[in-house]
Scaffold this active site. Structure first.
Site, PDB file in Angstrom:
ATOM      1  N   ARG A  17      -6.309   8.649   4.795  1.00  0.00           N
ATOM      2  CA  ARG A  17      -6.769   7.258   4.978  1.00  0.00           C
ATOM      3  C   ARG A  17      -6.080   6.302   3.989  1.00  0.00           C
ATOM      4  O   ARG A  17      -5.248   5.493   4.372  1.00  0.00           O
ATOM      5  CB  ARG A  17      -8.305   7.225   4.824  1.00  0.00           C
ATOM      6  CG  ARG A  17      -8.935   5.918   5.273  1.00  0.00           C
ATOM      7  CD  ARG A  17      -8.867   4.804   4.261  1.00  0.00           C
ATOM      8  NE  ARG A  17      -9.496   5.112   2.989  1.00  0.00           N
ATOM      9  CZ  ARG A  17      -9.403   4.328   1.920  1.00  0.00           C
ATOM     10  NH1 ARG A  17      -8.687   3.209   1.957  1.00  0.00           N
ATOM     11  NH2 ARG A  17      -9.985   4.677   0.784  1.00  0.00           N
ATOM     12  N   ASP A  18      -6.392   6.403   2.706  1.00  0.00           N
ATOM     13  CA  ASP A  18      -5.834   5.460   1.723  1.00  0.00           C
ATOM     14  C   ASP A  18      -4.314   5.611   1.669  1.00  0.00           C
ATOM     15  O   ASP A  18      -3.576   4.629   1.504  1.00  0.00           O
ATOM     16  CB  ASP A  18      -6.451   5.739   0.341  1.00  0.00           C
ATOM     17  CG  ASP A  18      -6.451   4.537  -0.580  1.00  0.00           C
ATOM     18  OD1 ASP A  18      -5.515   3.732  -0.526  1.00  0.00           O
ATOM     19  OD2 ASP A  18      -7.383   4.406  -1.393  1.00  0.00           O
ATOM     20  N   HIS A 211      -6.651   4.286  -8.785  1.00  0.00           N
ATOM     21  CA  HIS A 211      -5.237   4.145  -8.420  1.00  0.00           C
ATOM     22  C   HIS A 211      -4.418   4.270  -9.711  1.00  0.00           C
ATOM     23  O   HIS A 211      -4.908   3.994 -10.809  1.00  0.00           O
ATOM     24  CB  HIS A 211      -5.009   2.830  -7.682  1.00  0.00           C
ATOM     25  CG  HIS A 211      -5.497   2.888  -6.263  1.00  0.00           C
ATOM     26  ND1 HIS A 211      -4.667   3.114  -5.205  1.00  0.00           N
ATOM     27  CD2 HIS A 211      -6.744   2.791  -5.743  1.00  0.00           C
ATOM     28  CE1 HIS A 211      -5.363   3.142  -4.088  1.00  0.00           C
ATOM     29  NE2 HIS A 211      -6.649   2.952  -4.383  1.00  0.00           N
ATOM     30  N   CYS A 242      -4.023  -0.439  -1.056  1.00  0.00           N
ATOM     31  CA  CYS A 242      -4.722  -1.296  -0.100  1.00  0.00           C
ATOM     32  C   CYS A 242      -3.758  -2.376   0.381  1.00  0.00           C
ATOM     33  O   CYS A 242      -3.218  -3.123  -0.437  1.00  0.00           O
ATOM     34  CB  CYS A 242      -5.946  -1.922  -0.775  1.00  0.00           C
ATOM     35  SG  CYS A 242      -6.779  -3.122   0.270  1.00  0.00           S
TER      36      CYS A 242
HETATM   37  P1  HMG Z   1     -11.970 -10.071  11.831  1.00  0.00           P
HETATM   38  O1  HMG Z   1     -10.669 -10.366  12.509  1.00  0.00           O
HETATM   39  O2  HMG Z   1     -12.488 -11.068  10.863  1.00  0.00           O
HETATM   40  O3  HMG Z   1     -13.200  -9.798  12.770  1.00  0.00           O
HETATM   41  O4  HMG Z   1     -11.846  -8.636  11.159  1.00  0.00           O
HETATM   42  P2  HMG Z   1     -13.526  -9.726  14.250  1.00  0.00           P
HETATM   43  O5  HMG Z   1     -14.909  -9.213  14.287  1.00  0.00           O
HETATM   44  O6  HMG Z   1     -13.225 -11.066  14.879  1.00  0.00           O
HETATM   45  O7  HMG Z   1     -12.556  -8.632  14.885  1.00  0.00           O
HETATM   46  C1  HMG Z   1     -11.211  -8.858  15.225  1.00  0.00           C
HETATM   47  C2  HMG Z   1     -10.800  -7.885  16.276  1.00  0.00           C
HETATM   48  O8  HMG Z   1     -10.920  -6.559  15.796  1.00  0.00           O
HETATM   49  C3  HMG Z   1     -11.679  -7.941  17.519  1.00  0.00           C
HETATM   50  O9  HMG Z   1     -10.878  -7.537  18.596  1.00  0.00           O
HETATM   51  C4  HMG Z   1     -12.707  -6.884  17.248  1.00  0.00           C
HETATM   52  O10 HMG Z   1     -13.289  -6.352  18.418  1.00  0.00           O
HETATM   53  C5  HMG Z   1     -11.891  -5.825  16.543  1.00  0.00           C
HETATM   54  P3  HMG Z   1     -10.395  -8.623  19.723  1.00  0.00           P
HETATM   55  O11 HMG Z   1     -11.651  -9.185  20.264  1.00  0.00           O
HETATM   56  O12 HMG Z   1      -9.587  -9.623  18.947  1.00  0.00           O
HETATM   57  O13 HMG Z   1      -9.608  -7.769  20.668  1.00  0.00           O
HETATM   58  N1  HMG Z   1     -12.688  -5.014  15.634  1.00  0.00           N
HETATM   59  C6  HMG Z   1     -12.634  -3.681  15.613  1.00  0.00           C
HETATM   60  N2  HMG Z   1     -11.944  -2.802  16.356  1.00  0.00           N
HETATM   61  C7  HMG Z   1     -12.132  -1.502  16.082  1.00  0.00           C
HETATM   62  N3  HMG Z   1     -12.963  -1.034  15.102  1.00  0.00           N
HETATM   63  C8  HMG Z   1     -13.674  -1.907  14.355  1.00  0.00           C
HETATM   64  C9  HMG Z   1     -13.516  -3.280  14.600  1.00  0.00           C
HETATM   65  N4  HMG Z   1     -14.058  -4.393  14.052  1.00  0.00           N
HETATM   66  C10 HMG Z   1     -13.548  -5.435  14.702  1.00  0.00           C
HETATM   67  N5  HMG Z   1     -14.506  -1.446  13.398  1.00  0.00           N
HETATM   68  C11 HMG Z   1     -12.578  -6.646  10.032  1.00  0.00           C
HETATM   69  C12 HMG Z   1     -12.873  -8.103  10.336  1.00  0.00           C
HETATM   70  C13 HMG Z   1     -13.540  -6.171   8.979  1.00  0.00           C
HETATM   71  C14 HMG Z   1     -12.757  -5.835  11.317  1.00  0.00           C
HETATM   72  C15 HMG Z   1     -11.109  -6.552   9.553  1.00  0.00           C
HETATM   73  O14 HMG Z   1     -10.953  -7.435   8.481  1.00  0.00           O
HETATM   74  C16 HMG Z   1     -10.739  -5.177   9.098  1.00  0.00           C
HETATM   75  O15 HMG Z   1     -10.671  -4.240   9.896  1.00  0.00           O
HETATM   76  N6  HMG Z   1     -10.445  -5.006   7.791  1.00  0.00           N
HETATM   77  C17 HMG Z   1     -10.128  -3.722   7.218  1.00  0.00           C
HETATM   78  C18 HMG Z   1      -9.075  -3.872   6.178  1.00  0.00           C
HETATM   79  C19 HMG Z   1      -8.773  -2.515   5.575  1.00  0.00           C
HETATM   80  O16 HMG Z   1      -8.884  -1.484   6.208  1.00  0.00           O
HETATM   81  N7  HMG Z   1      -8.365  -2.543   4.288  1.00  0.00           N
HETATM   82  C20 HMG Z   1      -7.988  -1.357   3.583  1.00  0.00           C
HETATM   83  C21 HMG Z   1      -9.149  -0.447   3.294  1.00  0.00           C
HETATM   84  S1  HMG Z   1     -10.115  -0.914   1.865  1.00  0.00           S
HETATM   85  C22 HMG Z   1      -9.302  -0.143   0.566  1.00  0.00           C
HETATM   86  O17 HMG Z   1      -8.214   0.346   0.734  1.00  0.00           O
HETATM   87  C23 HMG Z   1      -9.987  -0.033  -0.747  1.00  0.00           C
HETATM   88  C24 HMG Z   1     -10.531   1.390  -1.023  1.00  0.00           C
HETATM   89  O18 HMG Z   1      -9.501   2.362  -0.974  1.00  0.00           O
HETATM   90  C25 HMG Z   1     -11.172   1.436  -2.422  1.00  0.00           C
HETATM   91  C26 HMG Z   1     -10.259   0.847  -3.485  1.00  0.00           C
HETATM   92  O19 HMG Z   1      -9.167   1.392  -3.725  1.00  0.00           O
HETATM   93  O20 HMG Z   1     -10.664  -0.180  -4.020  1.00  0.00           O
HETATM   94  C27 HMG Z   1     -11.610   1.771  -0.001  1.00  0.00           C
HETATM   95 MG    MG Z   2      -8.108   2.899  -2.612  1.00  0.00          MG
END
Ligand code: HMG
Ligand code: MG
Length: 304
Positions: A17-18, A211, A242
């Site tokens: 994932r990450d 990290h 990220c």
């Molecule tokens: P958005 O564009 O604000 O929201 O995204 P939305 O609700 O309008 O959704 C946009 C589109 O995505 C729509 O589709 C939704 O249906 C779809 P459309 O109508 O345009 O065809 N959608 C989804 N599809 C599948 N699965 C879902 C989903 N949700 C919405 N669950 C949202 C908001 C939160 C969805 C978006 O911002 C997002 O997915 N963000 C994730 C970003 C991410 O993954 N970042 C990296 C992970 S975090 C990280 O790495 C940190 C961590 O490792 C810890 C650390 O190191 O600190 C965990």
């Molecule tokens: Mg991370």
């Protein structure tokens, strides 16, 4: 020194994932499954296999449902996947996952960039599905990002993370992974942060997700160990980052972590040679050298 270091710790592997969310290439689904099989072969039991996030935001993991469908389900193995909202939860439920991981940032700006919502709205969204997820038998883990520093806001107050942690635990998260998203943590700071959490939460409900951007991840982990933390997130080869946190390089390499823990006499249940082999599978997938300082030669012979 080291009197309080636990005899045994749990490693929560995040490379599928990450690691893969941060790669320029999108790895074919079957090859992702092959990586996870190699990680399982090393003895890892907790693996974050993918993300049920929006495919528009993280196209590299758009095949989350298919990946979960391909995975072997040996006894004692706990897969998890990131889940930002109720839609993600429904996908995880349909895929038959036993665990999901919610994520939120202690930094308002990073949270906004990462999930397009304020911290308050993100927490409100969690209220819609964490409790129902727990009720339906899933374990829910929570990440709190940028606790050691934010690429946009700089220093983050300990209290802003604690407020989120209280709410996540209240909603039903069994564990909070304290995250140094961009790898800016140093040991005295780690002591302050981890002690603040330990003052409120039992140690088994806390994990560290470090990290290794500046080579301080293991030093911070030693501080966590000394304070009694028993779960550490890691990624083979040090893959990770990220996409919405500029400067976020890889996680601490699982190989480096296991090497250090083996040497300290802390049991992990992971075979270092097989873990190294899993790292080589990851290297072939991403098509470039691994960022972690991973050495095969002599992992055993050096110690014997
Ligand atoms: P958005 O564009 O604000 O929201 O995204 P939305 O609700 O309008 O959704 C946009 C589109 O995505 C729509 O589709 C939704 O249906 C779809 P459309 O109508 O345009 O065809 N959608 C989804 N599809 C599948 N699965 C879902 C989903 N949700 C919405 N669950 C949202 C908001 C939160 C969805 C978006 O911002 C997002 O997915 N963000 C994730 C970003 C991410 O993954 N970042 C990296 C992970 S975090 C990280 O790495 C940190 C961590 O490792 C810890 C650390 O190191 O600190 C965990
Ligand atoms: Mg991370």
């Amino acid at each position: 020194m080291f009197e309080s270091v636990p005899d045994e710790v749990s490693i929560y592997e995040v490379s599928p994932r990450d690691g893969l969310q941060n790669e320029a290439v999108t790895v074919p689904t079957t090859r992702k499954a092959r990586l996870i099989e190699a990680l399982l072969a090393s003895g890892l039991k907790r693996i974050e296999a993918t993300s049920f996030v929006s495919p528009k935001w993280v196209p590299q993991l758009a095949d989350a449902d298919e990946v979960i469908g391909l995975l072997p389900k040996p006894d004692g193995v706990q897969y998890s996947a990131l889940c930002p909202n109720a839609k993600g939860f429904e996908r995880a439920l349909k895929a038959g996952l036993p665990e999901i991981a919610v994520f939120i940032s202690a930094s308002e700006t990073h949270n906004q960039k990462n999930v397009n919502k304020t911290v308050a709205d993100t927490l409100a969204g969690f209220r819609e599905f964490i409790a129902p997820a727990v009720k339906s038998g899933l374990r829910v883990r929570g990440y709190i990002s940028t606790l050691w520093g934010c690429p946009y806001e700089g220093e983050i107050s300990i209290e802003s993370g604690l407020r989120i942690a209280r709410e996540l635990v209240r909603e039903g998260c069994y564990q909070i992974s304290l995250s140094d998203t961009i790898g800016v943590g140093t040991p005295r700071q780690t002591e302050r942060i981890v002690r603040a959490y330990l003052a409120e939460f039992p140690r088994e409900t806390l994990a560290m997700h470090m990290h290794d951007t500046r080579g301080t991840a293991l030093a911070n982990i030693v501080v966590g160990l000394e304070l009694g933390i028993t779960t550490f997130d890691a990624s083979v080869g040090g893959l990770g980052g990220c996409p919405y946190a500029p400067g976020a390089a890889g996680n601490v390499a699982s190989e480096d972590l296991v090497f250090m823990l083996d040497g300290m006499g802390v049991r992990t249940g992971v075979d270092l040679d097989k873990l190294w082999a899993a790292g080589q599978v990851a290297k072939a997938l991403v098509g470039h050298d691994l960022p972690g300082k991973v050495h095969k030669a002599g992992v055993r012979s050096l110690r014997n």
